[in-house]
Design a protein around this motif. Structure first.
Motif, short mmCIF file in Angstrom:
data_model
loop_
_atom_site.label_atom_id
_atom_site.label_comp_id
_atom_site.label_asym_id
_atom_site.label_seq_id
_atom_site.Cartn_x
_atom_site.Cartn_y
_atom_site.Cartn_z
N GLY A 21 5.10 -11.10 -0.08
CA GLY A 21 4.57 -10.86 1.26
C GLY A 21 5.57 -10.12 2.14
O GLY A 21 5.23 -9.16 2.84
N GLY A 24 5.85 -6.58 0.97
CA GLY A 24 4.69 -5.82 1.44
C GLY A 24 4.86 -5.38 2.88
O GLY A 24 4.54 -4.23 3.24
N ARG A 25 5.38 -6.25 3.70
CA ARG A 25 5.63 -5.92 5.10
C ARG A 25 6.65 -4.78 5.21
O ARG A 25 6.48 -3.85 5.98
CB ARG A 25 6.13 -7.18 5.81
N ARG A 50 0.06 -14.14 2.47
CA ARG A 50 -0.47 -13.54 3.70
C ARG A 50 0.42 -13.87 4.90
O ARG A 50 0.65 -13.03 5.75
CB ARG A 50 -1.89 -14.04 3.96
N GLY A 53 3.53 -11.72 4.83
CA GLY A 53 3.20 -10.33 5.12
C GLY A 53 2.63 -10.14 6.51
O GLY A 53 2.46 -9.02 6.97
N TRP A 57 -0.51 -6.99 5.93
CA TRP A 57 -1.04 -6.93 4.58
C TRP A 57 -2.25 -6.00 4.47
O TRP A 57 -2.40 -5.28 3.48
CB TRP A 57 -1.38 -8.34 4.09
#
Length: 155
Positions: A21, A24-25, A50, A53, A57
């Motif tokens: 996460g 992803g950020r 989630r 992120g 996301w």
């Protein structure tokens, strides 16, 4: 961020949803796509993923691929493999836009059959010998932003 060079981030069989996460950020902030090579140690709809992120996301360009062979077919080109067993520092690499940055999972890193195939493409992040390793999300941030720094300097 169309003017920012793209450096795909590849996570080989990631295990910890919070790390993925956070990565992803970072990818959203840097304009980098994220590829996750199965099997994953978590479900993509997991709340921890989630939360790490945050609301980034949905903006992430993320793709999950079945295995390493599928990834190499889908994403040909030059790859850099980050491993603590490498002798070459990431600071000595000549990153070019489009280069993929490959990171192993949290417990085992990248398997030898990947790194042994292209030893000249293996990089490490220098650190104090007393430290066993860096957090995966920190490692991705360090190397991705060095690649971006280099590519912006060359434009």
């Amino acid at each position: 961020m169309a003017d920012v060079p793209t450096f795909p981030i590849i996570l080989f069989q990631p295990e910890i949803p919070e790390n993925t996460g956070a990565i992803g950020r970072t990818c959203v902030a840097a304009g980098a796509p994220l590829y996750l090579v199965k099997p994953l140690g978590f479900q993509l709809d997991q709340k921890k993923l989630r939360r790490a992120g945050m609301d980034y996301w949905d903006a992430l360009q993320c793709e999950t691929v079945a295995d390493w062979n599928a990834l190499t077919l889908q994403l040909p080109g030059r790859r850099w493999y980050l491993t603590k067993k490498a002798t070459k520092s990431y600071l000595d690499a000549d990153f070019r836009p489009g280069d993929a940055l490959v990171f192993g999972n949290e417990s085992g890193g990248l398997p030898h059959w990947i790194t042994d195939a292209e030893p000249e493409q293996c990089l490490r992040i220098p650190m104090n010998p007393a430290a066993r390793s860096l957090n995966l999300s920190v490692s991705v941030g360090i190397v991705l932003y060095e690649a971006l720094r280099q590519s912006n300097r060359k434009e």
